[in-house]
Design an enzyme around this catalytic site. Structure first.
Site, PDB file in Angstrom:
ATOM      1  N   ASP A 121      12.279  22.781 -16.025  1.00 18.13           N
ATOM      2  CA  ASP A 121      12.260  23.158 -17.435  1.00 18.13           C
ATOM      3  C   ASP A 121      13.416  22.574 -18.228  1.00 18.13           C
ATOM      4  OD1 ASP A 121      14.181  24.764 -16.207  1.00 18.13           O
ATOM      5  OD2 ASP A 121      13.340  26.660 -16.897  1.00 18.13           O
ATOM      6  N   MET A 125      12.988  26.305 -12.788  1.00 24.08           N
ATOM      7  CA  MET A 125      13.492  25.561 -11.640  1.00 24.08           C
ATOM      8  C   MET A 125      13.885  26.481 -10.479  1.00 24.08           C
ATOM      9  SD  MET A 125      15.785  22.687 -13.651  1.00 24.08           S
ATOM     10  CE  MET A 125      16.194  21.748 -12.186  1.00 24.08           C
TER      11      MET A 125
END
Length: 505
Positions: free
Chosen positions: A240, A81
């Site tokens: 994620d 991210m």
């Protein structure tokens, strides 16, 4: 032809992994390729998006050779991210991606709060900017690389760049977009009013879509590069952490996921939209539509153990290699033989700054209390205990928000080690359950692909069919009492060192 194969692509910090699953969640084929990390200056962390694409296509081609590509129902993604992929008008990468663990943007975070104000930021975005997030990275580009900012036409997150290369369409899913702190949490829209106050152009932000929505189809060029079939549906995917939570079946309030990866994460779904911002606790949209979550992050969890092994354990590495054993299994086996508390040795896992509960890019790793009694096994144990104490910090913040968490599921490399799991249960004071499927991120991405392609009716069906959770690891009563006292002492270390971190940074 029955199309029932699902492909999950997991773009992490150290590697990219591609896994093909059947409908029951069984891995049919997998391949991984490393991703190189660049740290050109202290506190900087970058990667080349073009290298991700090369690694992804190599891994996809390796998987495609072991399955029938015509039977693939869908492809989706889990991605690290917050990283900033800057593209020009031709869709070319302008500069290396600033990653989630890049700490250069502390001045920009302060400027954003000063310019917009804490209350408006929390009201609109539900979060305050941290160096991990994408908004301060965009502001940094404008202020420090003006020529590159003038070239900027599209800002994507890491896994969005891979999807763009596969489909030719730029988009960002809501779960990953939440981590930019440019999206309104709970709504499908960008916070253009916030960007305007900072002199930033919201036109560089792509359309928002749901994590389980079809974002496009595999282009003929991408099919040639990957070995997969042109026209294969490509589902948006997500960040994620929320996708990892889907992969372990955590999307209902009362559950929590603890991820023991390079970074350590505690993620707890919520029905309501909570305020983040305080103590580095984030409040984001889940990959499951209509759900939110609170998340705390320890920047260096297994990353601390990786550093320890690389920097200080050459002899053990040689011993493990000779015995054909994993170095970290060997280190933790020996750590387990030392007493709880490592004979009053403490570790602060702030090797690259910290995020929760101390959003402080100046914080640094510390072994505190070293004496001549301590051997390497004591240092290893103190390191694991320090990471677990830091994870408990996040859980305590969530408990303070009124969340009653009764189902903690553990994923990541650390979840496969019995000593780490038991110590986590002892320090959290609650049972934990490992998820038996080791492919958390790729599994979550595949389940998103399955829901998006219609292979599963919903996420409940996907979880029932594909996710297998291990037995509970219960905390040991004596160690819970001991660690409760040690945790309170651990919490006093950062405040005592905070000013020194600033002075010596």
């Amino acid at each position: 032809m029955l199309r029932e194969i699902l492909i999950g692509v997991d773009l992490g910090t150290s590697s990219i992994k591609v896994v093909a699953f059947d409908r029951a969640g069984r891995a049919l084929a997998s391949a991984a390729r490393p991703c190189a990390l660049s740290q050109p200056r202290p506190n900087w962390s970058e990667q080349d998006p073009s290298a991700w694409w090369r690694a992804a296509t190599q891994a996809m081609k390796a998987v495609s050779r072991r399955i029938d590509p015509r039977r693939v129902a869908g492809i989706s993604f889990s991605g690290q991210m917050h990283g900033s992929v800057f593209l020009d008008a031709r869709g070319e990468v302008i500069r290396p991606c600033l990653l989630w663990n890049d700490g250069r943007t502390a001045p920009q975070c302060e400027e954003i709060i000063r310019t917009v104000g804490r209350e408006p930021l929390l009201r609109v975005l539900r979060n305050l900017p941290l160096t991990s997030f994408t908004l301060p990275k965009l502001l940094w580009l404008k202020q420090n690389e003006k020529a590159n900012y003038r070239r900027l036409r599209t800002l994507l997150l890491p896994k969005d760049y891979l999807r763009y290369r596969l489909t030719g369409r730029a988009a960002m899913d809501e779960s990953d977009a939440a981590g930019t702190v440019m999206k309104v949490i709970g709504e499908r829209r960008w916070a253009g009013e916030i960007l305007a106050q900072l002199g930033l152009d919201a036109a560089v932000l792509p359309p928002l879509i749901g994590s389980a929505e079809i974002a496009g189809e595999l282009t003929p060029a991408a099919a040639r590069a990957t070995g997969l079939a042109a026209g294969t549906p490509v589902i948006a995917g997500g960040g994620d952490q929320p996708v990892g939570a889907v992969g372990v079946g955590v999307f209902v309030e009362g559950q929590a996921m603890v991820s023991l990866g390079t970074s350590g994460v505690v993620l707890a779904p919520t029905r309501a939209v909570h305020l983040g911002g305080e103590h580095g606790l984030a409040s984001f949209d889940h990959a499951v539509a209509g759900s939110r979550y609170l998340m705390g992050c320890v920047i260096s969890a297994a990353g601390s153990l990786q550093w320890f092994g690389d920097a200080l354990c050459q002899a053990e590495a040689a011993e493990a290699k000779k015995a054909r054993r994993n170095l970290f299994d060997l280190l933790l086996e020996r750590a387990a033989q030392t007493p709880a508390g490592a004979e009053d040795l403490w570790f602060l896992p702030y090797l690259m700054g910290e995020r929760t509960p101390h959003p402080d890019p100046n914080a640094r790793g510390v072994f505190f209390g070293l004496s001549t009694r301590h051997q390497k096994a004591h240092l290893t144990r103190a390191l694991i205990e320090g990471v677990n104490f830091a994870l408990r910090d996040s859980l305590e913040l969530m408990r303070a928000r009124g969340l009653a968490i009764n189902d903690i599921r553990v994923t990541g490399g650390g979840a496969r080690n019995p000593f780490w799991l038991q110590n986590l249960a002892d320090i959290l004071g609650q049972p934990v359950r490992p998820v038996e499927n080791p492919e958390g991120g790729a599994m979550g991405a595949a389940l998103l692909a399955g829901v998006g392609a219609g292979l599963y009716k919903d996420f409940n069906e996907a979880a029932r069919r594909a996710i297998r959770v291990g037995d509970r690891v219960r905390p040991r009563r004596r160690d819970v009492r001991d660690y409760e006292q040690r945790y309170q002492r651990y919490r006093r270390l950062y405040p005592a060192l905070k000013d020194l971190f600033v002075q010596y940074s």
